[in-house]
Structure formats: C-alpha cells, structure tokens
Design a protein around this motif. Structure first.
Motif, PDB file in Angstrom:
ATOM      1  N   VAL A 133      32.695  89.532 -31.823  1.00 50.44           N
ATOM      2  CA  VAL A 133      32.163  88.174 -31.638  1.00 50.44           C
ATOM      3  C   VAL A 133      31.022  87.908 -32.616  1.00 50.44           C
ATOM      4  O   VAL A 133      30.951  86.836 -33.220  1.00 50.44           O
ATOM      5  N   ARG A 134      30.141  88.881 -32.776  1.00 50.17           N
ATOM      6  CA  ARG A 134      29.032  88.708 -33.722  1.00 50.17           C
ATOM      7  C   ARG A 134      29.552  88.511 -35.136  1.00 50.17           C
ATOM      8  O   ARG A 134      29.109  87.603 -35.855  1.00 50.17           O
ATOM      9  N   ALA A 135      30.490  89.341 -35.548  1.00 50.30           N
ATOM     10  CA  ALA A 135      31.043  89.233 -36.896  1.00 50.30           C
ATOM     11  C   ALA A 135      31.771  87.914 -37.095  1.00 50.30           C
ATOM     12  O   ALA A 135      31.665  87.280 -38.153  1.00 50.30           O
ATOM     13  N   ALA A 136      32.521  87.473 -36.080  1.00 50.10           N
ATOM     14  CA  ALA A 136      33.285  86.227 -36.201  1.00 50.10           C
ATOM     15  C   ALA A 136      32.373  85.017 -36.357  1.00 50.10           C
ATOM     16  O   ALA A 136      32.774  84.005 -36.935  1.00 50.10           O
ATOM     17  N   HIS A 137      31.155  85.115 -35.854  1.00 45.59           N
ATOM     18  CA  HIS A 137      30.186  84.022 -36.004  1.00 45.59           C
ATOM     19  C   HIS A 137      29.347  84.158 -37.278  1.00 45.59           C
ATOM     20  O   HIS A 137      28.432  83.364 -37.507  1.00 45.59           O
ATOM     21  N   GLY A 138      29.652  85.162 -38.077  1.00 48.27           N
ATOM     22  CA  GLY A 138      28.936  85.330 -39.337  1.00 48.27           C
ATOM     23  C   GLY A 138      27.494  85.743 -39.172  1.00 48.27           C
ATOM     24  O   GLY A 138      26.656  85.462 -40.053  1.00 48.27           O
ATOM     25  N   ILE A 139      27.173  86.418 -38.093  1.00 42.83           N
ATOM     26  CA  ILE A 139      25.798  86.866 -37.854  1.00 42.83           C
ATOM     27  C   ILE A 139      25.595  88.217 -38.525  1.00 42.83           C
ATOM     28  O   ILE A 139      26.282  89.196 -38.211  1.00 42.83           O
ATOM     29  N   ASP A 140      24.672  88.262 -39.452  1.00 44.36           N
ATOM     30  CA  ASP A 140      24.395  89.506 -40.167  1.00 44.36           C
ATOM     31  C   ASP A 140      23.713  90.516 -39.244  1.00 44.36           C
ATOM     32  O   ASP A 140      23.068  90.157 -38.250  1.00 44.36           O
ATOM     33  N   ALA A 141      23.836  91.789 -39.591  1.00 43.28           N
ATOM     34  CA  ALA A 141      23.187  92.862 -38.849  1.00 43.28           C
ATOM     35  C   ALA A 141      22.489  93.793 -39.830  1.00 43.28           C
ATOM     36  O   ALA A 141      23.067  94.173 -40.852  1.00 43.28           O
ATOM     37  N   VAL A 142      21.252  94.131 -39.530  1.00 43.07           N
ATOM     38  CA  VAL A 142      20.489  95.070 -40.341  1.00 43.07           C
ATOM     39  C   VAL A 142      20.668  96.457 -39.748  1.00 43.07           C
ATOM     40  O   VAL A 142      20.416  96.674 -38.559  1.00 43.07           O
ATOM     41  N   ARG A 143      21.105  97.389 -40.554  1.00 42.19           N
ATOM     42  CA  ARG A 143      21.421  98.727 -40.061  1.00 42.19           C
ATOM     43  C   ARG A 143      20.573  99.786 -40.758  1.00 42.19           C
ATOM     44  O   ARG A 143      20.200  99.642 -41.927  1.00 42.19           O
ATOM     45  N   HIS A 144      20.278 100.849 -40.023  1.00 40.65           N
ATOM     46  CA  HIS A 144      19.604 102.013 -40.598  1.00 40.65           C
ATOM     47  C   HIS A 144      20.238 103.275 -40.037  1.00 40.65           C
ATOM     48  O   HIS A 144      20.309 103.453 -38.813  1.00 40.65           O
ATOM     49  N   ASP A 145      20.721 104.128 -40.915  1.00 46.42           N
ATOM     50  CA  ASP A 145      21.318 105.393 -40.524  1.00 46.42           C
ATOM     51  C   ASP A 145      20.216 106.447 -40.480  1.00 46.42           C
ATOM     52  O   ASP A 145      19.550 106.711 -41.479  1.00 46.42           O
ATOM     53  N   TYR A 146      20.006 107.056 -39.303  1.00 44.32           N
ATOM     54  CA  TYR A 146      18.951 108.066 -39.170  1.00 44.32           C
ATOM     55  C   TYR A 146      19.372 109.424 -39.736  1.00 44.32           C
ATOM     56  O   TYR A 146      18.566 110.357 -39.723  1.00 44.32           O
ATOM     57  N   ALA A 147      20.612 109.537 -40.186  1.00 45.83           N
ATOM     58  CA  ALA A 147      21.135 110.804 -40.700  1.00 45.83           C
ATOM     59  C   ALA A 147      21.006 111.905 -39.652  1.00 45.83           C
ATOM     60  O   ALA A 147      20.779 113.073 -39.973  1.00 45.83           O
ATOM     61  N   GLN A 148      21.140 111.515 -38.387  1.00 45.14           N
ATOM     62  CA  GLN A 148      21.103 112.457 -37.273  1.00 45.14           C
ATOM     63  C   GLN A 148      22.318 112.216 -36.378  1.00 45.14           C
ATOM     64  O   GLN A 148      22.860 111.112 -36.327  1.00 45.14           O
ATOM     65  N   SER A 149      22.716 113.268 -35.680  1.00 44.54           N
ATOM     66  CA  SER A 149      23.749 113.161 -34.661  1.00 44.54           C
ATOM     67  C   SER A 149      23.221 113.796 -33.390  1.00 44.54           C
ATOM     68  O   SER A 149      22.500 114.800 -33.435  1.00 44.54           O
ATOM     69  N   ALA A 150      23.569 113.214 -32.258  1.00 42.88           N
ATOM     70  CA  ALA A 150      23.100 113.722 -30.968  1.00 42.88           C
ATOM     71  C   ALA A 150      24.253 114.382 -30.230  1.00 42.88           C
ATOM     72  O   ALA A 150      25.315 113.773 -30.049  1.00 42.88           O
ATOM     73  N   PHE A 151      24.042 115.605 -29.797  1.00 40.54           N
ATOM     74  CA  PHE A 151      24.990 116.289 -28.929  1.00 40.54           C
ATOM     75  C   PHE A 151      24.600 116.005 -27.483  1.00 40.54           C
ATOM     76  O   PHE A 151      23.453 116.209 -27.093  1.00 40.54           O
ATOM     77  N   VAL A 152      25.555 115.519 -26.724  1.00 38.38           N
ATOM     78  CA  VAL A 152      25.320 115.156 -25.325  1.00 38.38           C
ATOM     79  C   VAL A 152      26.162 116.077 -24.450  1.00 38.38           C
ATOM     80  O   VAL A 152      27.382 116.161 -24.618  1.00 38.38           O
ATOM     81  N   THR A 153      25.503 116.766 -23.536  1.00 40.74           N
ATOM     82  CA  THR A 153      26.220 117.682 -22.657  1.00 40.74           C
ATOM     83  C   THR A 153      25.394 117.939 -21.411  1.00 40.74           C
ATOM     84  O   THR A 153      24.348 117.312 -21.193  1.00 40.74           O
TER      85      THR A 153
END
Length: 425
Positions: free
Chosen positions: A193-213
């Motif tokens: 829905v956000r993309a279809a409305h042309g709403i931009d998104a600012v992204r930042h990759d933390y270069a981390q992954s979380a293991f959940v257990t």
C-alpha cells in the motif's frame, strides 16, 4: 467471518448484506492481519463502522508470518490496552516483567530497574509472538461486525473519486475490487500500500542479524530481563516463566551463517561468551534463525484516504523492544479518532482526521525511532571517550530515583498523547 473473497457478506445500509462490490464502500479496510492490523480491527469492533480486514495468509497462526518465534516485550501500556480489548486474559501465558538489568561489556556500572522500588506493579510482560497471535485470532473470531478476507493479496490501488479509494485483491483464481472510505496500511515493512501510493521510505541497514530462540537457564530469571551490549551487538535475555528464557542475540551479518551452523554446545558457549553467567549455565536452545536488522521510516504516513500504521510506517531496531508497542499505539490512536468521528457522523477518511492522527503520533514516533537508532550507535561505539561517557550515564541513571522513574515510564508507553486504552490503572 473469514472468507476467500468470493462470497463475502457483511452489513450494508440496503438489506443487511454487503456484496463487496464497488457501489457501497466500506468505512475502513485494513490491509495486513498481523499483530498491529488485527489489534486495530479488534479496537474498532462495536464502533458501528463497516470494517474489513484483508490478509495475504490464511487466518492460521502457523501461516501468519508475523506470528513467529520472537518473544515480545509488551510495555505496560500495551498490556493494559490488550487486556481492555479482551485479547489478553488468564489463559494467555504472559510473564510479568518486574526488573530490568542493562549493562555494556567493558564499561563500568549498570542500570538496574525494579518496578516495586519505583512504586509500579510491573514494567510490562513478555509473551511469545505466537501466543499473542493465537489470542488475537481468538478475539477476531468474536468480533460481531468484521469482514475478513483471507487469503487475499492486494494487487492494485485505483485512483479514488474523492469519496472512496478502490483496492483490488487476488484471491485464488479470482480478482475482487473493494471500495473503502479509509484504507489502512498495516502490511509490514515492505508495504504494498505504501509503495502503491508512491510514499518514499528512508532505510538504514545495521549490518547486523538477530538470532531469536529460547533456552533453559540454570537459575530462574524471576521476572528479570537483561540487556547486555557488546562490540558485536546487543544480547537480550527475557523471562518466560520457570527457567525458560527468550534470547535475542545480535551478530554482524557477515558472521550470521557461521553462527547458524554451530551445533548446540558450540552455540551455548558462544552465548555465554557474549552474555556471561548471570543466569547460570544455559542449556536446551530451541530452534534458531537469523533476522536481518534494518531501520525504515516512511517519508509520510498518510495519503488521500490512506494511513500507514505499524511497520508500514516505521520499522525499528529491536533494541529496547519498542517496535510492536509503537505500532500498537499507532493503531489505538487511529481507533480512538475513528470512533470519535463516527459518533459525530464524520467521514473516516477525512483529511482533517488523518492530519490529526499525524499530529498526535509525531512526537512518540520521532522519540521512539530516534531512541532506538541512537542507542544502537552509542552502544556499538568502542571509542574510549564514549566508554567513559556511557559509564557515567549508567552510574547517574542507576542512582537518581526521579530520573530512573521517568526513564521507566517512557519505556512503559506512557509518553505524550498516550491512547486512552493504555493508560495506567
């Protein structure tokens, strides 16, 4: 009632039935039946609005992507709201959170928060996402006037006529168009829905992954949650009752594959090396998988007759456990505005209502997303001056009672224009 989009029925002004066609619009259509979207649908139950909930996955916990293996820290305000909505109750295995211990490896000092010492019943509760998903589905089944489309994948949004917006869904071998006066995007970080409305998104990759257990601790946590920061990322240990605990272990993404390949004993040793021995020896780790960590902020959270909530509006680092809590406050604030508007026979998609939602949510959104991001950057920096500054900050926060209480209340969800359902009882 859940349908596959081919025979949906819901109330209408004409004859008590709604054919889902394009002539008479819904009041509210929520796209995304995850934790936030389902909560919003429940919060609107009984409001007198014609509401539908559309979800790409069938309405089953094992098929809903957001009802996964994570263990959620529900802020006190979130617990209050979910109890008031009839989602949480005696049969839901939520573990009260009475103490929080925050430290940083290599730094002096720690922050120790004790709810009883601060005159609070609890900071919140810990609950597996699957259990919350089960509770939400049970409550959705009791909604009296909610139409549910599932599985239904949004494929197109057509320009509105000023009074409604039309969205097309693919359901098995059919396509169905539905008109709605308000479209709510609760469809996650990669929101269609956000993309279809042309709403931009600012992204930042933390270069981390979380293991959940989960794992078993030698000593019971007794309602204590630990947040331990290291050079390689944060580690959280969450109480789940008796001696079972939830683990969130962050590692550099470049190391995620090698950590995933560790056998049980090697993984336990790795966790001890990162976390320490405060809870005694760990054992019996559960199934684990890595989740890439990134930040996403939508440039705006509304469009004509459309509003974004939850991860569709903002996705934050799990540090501080604020993601779902922030999204729930989005949903509850919107529900309150819609109920008030309907009581005045207002238009649920009116631009002034959406502007008011943005105004009410802006301070909380800005403060919470900034806090999560700033904390990741501050705690991940090993420069000597910052280490000294952190140690002084830990010492001050741990010693100054009023400051500690204020910090705790903000984390509990009592900030700014808190939704009424979440207010402290």
């Amino acid at each position: 009632m859940a349908t596959d989009c081919r025979g949906a029925q819901a109330p209408s002004r004409r004859d008590g039935r709604y054919d889902g066609g394009v002539n008479e619009p819904l009041d509210v259509l929520i796209v995304g039946g995850g934790l936030v979207g389902a909560s919003l649908a429940i919060a609107l139950d009984g409001a007198g609005l014609r509401v539908a909930l559309a979800e790409a996955a069938p309405p089953r916990v094992d098929l809903q992507p957001s009802y996964d293996e994570r263990n959620l820290v529900l802020a006190s305000a979130s617990v209050n709201a979910l109890e008031a909505l009839g989602v949480l109750g005696p049969g839901t295995p939520a573990t009260p959170l009475h103490r929080i211990h925050v430290s940083r490896r290599g730094d002096f000092g720690a922050v120790r928060l004790d709810a009883r010492e601060l005159g609070l019943p609890a900071f919140g509760a810990v609950l597996p996402a699957r259990e919350l998903g089960n509770a939400l589905l049970r409550r959705l089944d009791r909604c009296t006037a909610l139409e549910r489309f599932a599985p239904a994948t949004a494929v197109a949004i057509e320009p509105g006529d000023g009074e409604a917006v039309t969205i097309a869904f693919a359901c098995a071998d059919v396509k169905r168009s539905v008109r709605t006066r308000l479209l709510v995007a609760a469809d996650g970080t990669e929101s269609f829905v956000r993309a279809a409305h042309g709403i931009d998104a600012v992204r930042h990759d933390y270069a981390q992954s979380a293991f959940v257990t989960t794992l078993t601790t030698e000593r019971p946590l007794d309602g204590t949650a630990y947040e331990r920061f290291t050079d390689s990322g944060p580690v959280a240990l969450l109480p789940l009752g008796e001696r079972r605990a939830g683990l969130v272990l962050s590692v550099p993404t470049a190391e995620a594959a090698s950590v995933a390949a560790l056998d049980e004993d090697a993984f336990i040793a790795f966790v001890h090396e990162r976390f320490g021995w405060r809870a005694g020896r760990f054992s019996r780790p559960g199934r684990r998988r890595p989740y890439p960590l990134a930040r996403m902020l939508a440039a705006r959270t509304t469009a004509p007759r459309c509003v974004l909530v939850g991860n569709a509006a903002q996705t934050v680092h799990p540090i501080g456990a604020q993601g779902f809590n922030l999204g729930l406050r989005d949903a509850l604030t919107l529900a309150e505005l819609l109920r008030e508007s309907h009581a005045r026979s207002g238009d649920p998609g009116d631009a002034s209502l959406l502007a008011r939602h943005v105004e009410l949510r802006a301070p909380d959104r800005a403060a919470t997303t900034s806090f999560s991001d700033d904390l990741v950057r501050l705690m991940g920096n090993d420069l000597l001056p910052l280490r000294a500054l952190r140690s002084l900050g830990f010492h001050a926060l741990d010693r100054i009672g009023p400051l500690k209480r204020r910090f705790a209340l903000r984390g509990m969800g009592y900030r700014g224009n808190a939704p009424t359902l979440g207010l402290m009882r």
